[in-house]
Design a protein around this motif. Structure first.
Motif, PDB file in Angstrom:
ATOM      1  N   VAL A  22       0.846  -1.186   0.000  1.00  0.00           N
ATOM      2  CA  VAL A  22       0.000   0.000   0.000  1.00  0.00           C
ATOM      3  C   VAL A  22       0.881   1.236   0.000  1.00  0.00           C
ATOM      4  O   VAL A  22       1.722   1.418   0.871  1.00  0.00           O
ATOM      5  CB  VAL A  22      -0.916   0.024   1.240  1.00  0.00           C
ATOM      6  CG1 VAL A  22      -1.637   1.371   1.331  1.00  0.00           C
ATOM      7  CG2 VAL A  22      -1.925  -1.108   1.173  1.00  0.00           C
ATOM      8  N   ASN A  26      -1.566   3.285  -4.874  1.00  0.00           N
ATOM      9  CA  ASN A  26      -3.005   3.149  -4.669  1.00  0.00           C
ATOM     10  C   ASN A  26      -3.707   4.503  -4.688  1.00  0.00           C
ATOM     11  O   ASN A  26      -4.894   4.582  -4.986  1.00  0.00           O
ATOM     12  CB  ASN A  26      -3.285   2.490  -3.309  1.00  0.00           C
ATOM     13  CG  ASN A  26      -2.696   1.100  -3.213  1.00  0.00           C
ATOM     14  OD1 ASN A  26      -1.493   0.948  -3.024  1.00  0.00           O
ATOM     15  ND2 ASN A  26      -3.523   0.090  -3.333  1.00  0.00           N
ATOM     16  N   PHE A  30      -3.712   4.752  -9.010  1.00  0.00           N
ATOM     17  CA  PHE A  30      -4.912   3.955  -9.245  1.00  0.00           C
ATOM     18  C   PHE A  30      -6.121   4.780  -9.687  1.00  0.00           C
ATOM     19  O   PHE A  30      -6.773   4.433 -10.690  1.00  0.00           O
ATOM     20  CB  PHE A  30      -5.251   3.130  -8.001  1.00  0.00           C
ATOM     21  CG  PHE A  30      -6.559   2.398  -8.101  1.00  0.00           C
ATOM     22  CD1 PHE A  30      -6.659   1.231  -8.855  1.00  0.00           C
ATOM     23  CD2 PHE A  30      -7.694   2.879  -7.467  1.00  0.00           C
ATOM     24  CE1 PHE A  30      -7.871   0.564  -8.972  1.00  0.00           C
ATOM     25  CE2 PHE A  30      -8.899   2.222  -7.570  1.00  0.00           C
ATOM     26  CZ  PHE A  30      -8.994   1.058  -8.331  1.00  0.00           C
ATOM     27  N   GLN A 233      -1.022  -1.978 -13.430  1.00  0.00           N
ATOM     28  CA  GLN A 233      -1.363  -1.381 -12.143  1.00  0.00           C
ATOM     29  C   GLN A 233      -1.297  -2.408 -11.022  1.00  0.00           C
ATOM     30  O   GLN A 233      -0.866  -2.106  -9.902  1.00  0.00           O
ATOM     31  CB  GLN A 233      -2.763  -0.757 -12.211  1.00  0.00           C
ATOM     32  CG  GLN A 233      -3.270  -0.201 -10.890  1.00  0.00           C
ATOM     33  CD  GLN A 233      -2.410   0.918 -10.343  1.00  0.00           C
ATOM     34  OE1 GLN A 233      -1.755   1.626 -11.105  1.00  0.00           O
ATOM     35  NE2 GLN A 233      -2.407   1.090  -9.024  1.00  0.00           N
ATOM     36  N   SER A 237       1.049  -1.749  -7.849  1.00  0.00           N
ATOM     37  CA  SER A 237       0.472  -1.538  -6.518  1.00  0.00           C
ATOM     38  C   SER A 237       0.860  -2.640  -5.536  1.00  0.00           C
ATOM     39  O   SER A 237       0.901  -2.411  -4.322  1.00  0.00           O
ATOM     40  CB  SER A 237      -1.052  -1.439  -6.600  1.00  0.00           C
ATOM     41  OG  SER A 237      -1.627  -2.660  -7.008  1.00  0.00           O
ATOM     42  N   ASP A 269      -4.606  -4.616   0.169  1.00  0.00           N
ATOM     43  CA  ASP A 269      -4.093  -3.660  -0.809  1.00  0.00           C
ATOM     44  C   ASP A 269      -5.199  -3.247  -1.775  1.00  0.00           C
ATOM     45  O   ASP A 269      -5.360  -2.063  -2.091  1.00  0.00           O
ATOM     46  CB  ASP A 269      -2.916  -4.279  -1.563  1.00  0.00           C
ATOM     47  CG  ASP A 269      -2.318  -3.323  -2.579  1.00  0.00           C
ATOM     48  OD1 ASP A 269      -1.585  -2.409  -2.165  1.00  0.00           O
ATOM     49  OD2 ASP A 269      -2.591  -3.494  -3.786  1.00  0.00           O
ATOM     50  N   ALA A 273      -7.201   0.526  -2.423  1.00  0.00           N
ATOM     51  CA  ALA A 273      -7.430   1.124  -3.742  1.00  0.00           C
ATOM     52  C   ALA A 273      -8.915   1.418  -3.955  1.00  0.00           C
ATOM     53  O   ALA A 273      -9.291   2.497  -4.454  1.00  0.00           O
ATOM     54  CB  ALA A 273      -6.907   0.190  -4.831  1.00  0.00           C
TER      55      ALA A 273
END
Length: 460
Positions: A22, A26, A30, A233, A237, A269, A273
């Motif tokens: 994290v 995020n 994101f 992504q 992430s 995680d 997001a």
């Protein structure tokens, strides 16, 4: 070399590993990726990428790290013998340090915005000289002030240096008393702040419009490029391919259940997001900013402060939000720095304090250059990009995918299959129904899909 230090508890293990995943990816990346790739359609594909591909690759890194209990270079050297594979661990070390050199600058921005939100400087004299409702003139003046916080020389560097010193203070204390302890404190605070902002965002006018964009998929928007972007992504992430998970898993106790840990980390995680999406899209829709240029830096450091400026108690909400961002950034910088620190500890038999100094003190120069490349050094270009953007592109778009490909090929084609099986089953003590699936993904699917991520800029 057997690593003596481990995380002090299962909670500390999960908190630290989630904290390593994290981060600003995020928050910073994101929402912008979601907006640019069809909203809920992208979210759906992203969730599938996390569980179908991200978790198997994470389990591969966990198996290498806990099995050998050394840094990324030591892991590959121990398992590959005299073959060229022994050099595979060099790339994650280099990638992580390059990322750290500019990522810590962004962490400095979050601290800078938090500080000036608390002091009231962020929204003054904006509120003093303009009348509500929000006007075009006010918006222009406000954006200029926000950009000034990033593109000037002195202030960003000062806060970057403060972040470096905070990392040094925490990391010198070690895994249990430093990383584990701070993660136990910061991660719960992060989730409390996220839930608070969700409540605030959902209470705003037209919030449901933004929520529908984020959660109601239009399947016609799912294209090959959306799939590729969602996969990229997921890797970004989850911190895959940069040696962070290999390093952290080397501190896992031997009885850690890797599969449940990977699922827990990936789920939390993903939850962060999604909560960020719930916060951001209703908020920007409510204030008519959905059509803004929602790029990473623009969204977080200009558009969202603009939202707070139009709310009552602007400084309060802004301070809380940038505290949230700073917590996410700090946990990430700590984990990224630990990759190189462990390398020096294991390869050169350094004590903890000396390794931390060797890794973090040069950042006073390297990170300053990255910060200045957006200010007085902005005229210096590398392939048409600023130094900051060039480092970001090289590490995130090239080195991380290549590192993940190498890891997948190494486990899938070179490593003795029993190594992966032994780690996933804790040497036969537990059953692992997921092992055949993980082995298949790492051998056949992951390398192909990661190559698509690597070449995706050429397909646009």
């Amino acid at each position: 070399m057997e690593t003596k230090e481990t995380f002090g508890s299962k909670l500390a293990l999960v908190a630290a590993t989630v904290g390593s995943a994290v981060g600003l990816g995020n928050v910073w990346r994101f929402p912008a990726e979601t907006q640019a790739n069809g909203g809920a359609a992208f979210l759906l594909v992203y969730i599938l990428c996390v569980f179908l591909l991200g978790i198997p690759v994470m389990l591969g890194e966990f198996s290498l790290g806990r099995g050998i209990r050394e840094d990324a270079v030591g892991v590959y050297r121990r398992l590959s013998g005299n073959t060229p594979w022994r050099f595979a661990g060099v790339l994650p070390i280099l990638a992580s340090y390059i990322i750290l050199s500019f990522y810590i600058v962004v962490a400095g921005w979050t601290l800078e915005y938090f500080f000036f939100s608390v002091t009231g400087d962020l929204y003054s004299p904006i509120n003093a000289v303009t009348a509500m409702p929000w006007s075009t003139a006010c918006e222009t003046q406000f954006k200029g002030k926000m950009i000034e916080y990033i593109l000037t020389d002195i202030k960003p560097i000062v806060f970057t240096f403060i972040v470096i010193l905070m990392n040094l203070f925490i990391l010198i204390k070690g895994v249990k008393k430093g990383i584990g302890k701070i993660s136990n404190i910061l991660l719960p605070v992060l989730f409390v702040l996220l839930l608070l902002f969700c409540c605030v965002s959902l209470s705003l006018p037209r919030a449901m419009e933004g929520l529908q964009f984020f959660l109601a998929p239009d399947f016609s928007k799912i294209t090959p490029m959306v799939i590729v972007n969602a996969l990229g992504q997921a890797f970004f992430s989850l911190s895959l391919g940069m040696g962070v998970l290999i390093t952290y898993s080397s501190y896992f106790p031997k009885d850690t259940k890797l599969t449940s840990t990977a699922v827990t980390v990936s789920t939390l995680d993903l939850l962060v997001a999604m909560l960020m999406g719930v916060i951001i899209f209703p908020a920007v829709t409510s204030f008519g900013l959905m059509d803004s240029d929602l790029e990473g830096t623009t969204l977080v450091f200009i558009t969202l402060p603009e939202v707070f400026a139009q709310m009552e108690f602007s400084e309060f909400w802004s301070a809380l939000f940038f505290l949230l961002l700073f917590i996410a950034a700090l946990t990430s910088t700590i984990s990224i720095a630990e990759v190189t620190i462990k390398f020096f500890e294991d390869r050169f038999k350094m004590n903890r304090k000396k390794a931390c100094m060797l890794v973090l003190l040069p950042l006073f120069l390297f990170s300053a250059i990255s910060s200045l490349s957006l200010g007085s050094l902005s005229g210096i270009k590398v392939f048409g990009m600023t130094i900051f953007d060039a480092l970001d592109f090289c590490a995130s778009n090239i080195m991380l995918p290549v590192g993940a490909i190498i890891m997948s090929l190494f486990i899938g084609w070179h490593l003795d299959k029993n190594v992966l099986k032994e780690e996933l089953t804790n040497h036969g003590e537990i059953k692992s129904y997921i092992y055949p699936y993980v082995a298949f993904i790492l051998k056949w699917i992951a390398p192909i899909l990661i190559v698509l991520v690597l070449i995706s800029p050429l397909l646009k």
